[in-house]
Write a protein that holds these residues in place. Sequence first.
Motif, mmCIF file in Angstrom:
data_model
loop_
_atom_site.group_PDB
_atom_site.id
_atom_site.type_symbol
_atom_site.label_atom_id
_atom_site.label_comp_id
_atom_site.label_asym_id
_atom_site.label_seq_id
_atom_site.Cartn_x
_atom_site.Cartn_y
_atom_site.Cartn_z
ATOM 1 N N ASP A 46 29.846 -15.409 23.188
ATOM 2 C CA ASP A 46 31.170 -14.939 22.759
ATOM 3 C C ASP A 46 31.324 -13.471 23.141
ATOM 4 O O ASP A 46 30.339 -12.719 23.212
ATOM 5 N N THR A 47 32.565 -13.058 23.401
ATOM 6 C CA THR A 47 32.840 -11.673 23.765
ATOM 7 C C THR A 47 33.751 -11.020 22.733
ATOM 8 O O THR A 47 34.572 -11.676 22.105
ATOM 9 N N ILE A 48 33.579 -9.707 22.576
ATOM 10 C CA ILE A 48 34.360 -8.897 21.635
ATOM 11 C C ILE A 48 34.969 -7.749 22.429
ATOM 12 O O ILE A 48 34.285 -7.125 23.244
ATOM 13 N N SER A 49 36.244 -7.468 22.188
ATOM 14 C CA SER A 49 36.898 -6.358 22.881
ATOM 15 C C SER A 49 37.967 -5.748 21.990
ATOM 16 O O SER A 49 38.402 -6.348 21.013
ATOM 17 N N VAL A 50 38.379 -4.541 22.347
ATOM 18 C CA VAL A 50 39.437 -3.823 21.634
ATOM 19 C C VAL A 50 40.610 -3.661 22.588
ATOM 20 O O VAL A 50 40.432 -3.289 23.745
ATOM 21 N N HIS A 51 41.801 -3.958 22.097
ATOM 22 C CA HIS A 51 43.027 -3.797 22.879
ATOM 23 C C HIS A 51 43.934 -2.812 22.162
ATOM 24 O O HIS A 51 43.978 -2.780 20.938
ATOM 25 N N VAL A 52 44.643 -2.020 22.942
ATOM 26 C CA VAL A 52 45.644 -1.113 22.393
ATOM 27 C C VAL A 52 47.017 -1.610 22.811
ATOM 28 O O VAL A 52 47.170 -2.261 23.835
#
Length: 141
Positions: free
Chosen positions: A98-104
């Motif tokens: 699984d992948t985790i990311s932050v979006h603005v």
Amino acid sequence: HHAILLAVHSQRVSNWTLKHRAGSILYNSSSGHIQVKKAGIYFIYSQMLYYDGSSTYMAHATFINDHKVMGSIGSVINSKKFLDTKFHGGLFLLRENDTISVHVSYQSTYYISFSESFFGAFWMGGPGTPGKQRNNKFNAA
């Protein structure tokens, strides 16, 4: 080490600087996401420092496998009160890879520095042998 990021619409933040990594968590610097290599329960967190006096609000969100799981939003009071931080965190059951990311989101400026803007995850438990658990942590700013 600081960076200013101008966000238009929604985009993944990819200019993090790796500060700590241990265990079965990988960081992809070209895409800005964390990949977990061990299934289990993870505490995932992120904070962004907003730096924009021209928007009415600013926001960021945390994604697992491109699905939004947490979000923070804040109002900009006026052009003199344009700095603010928003933090969110929670426990999530993740599968291997699984992948985790932050979006603005929105047209806003975000200030990236180690103490004000960061995201990370650490393994809390789950599949594995009790007593043989490794410390899995990641932190980026």
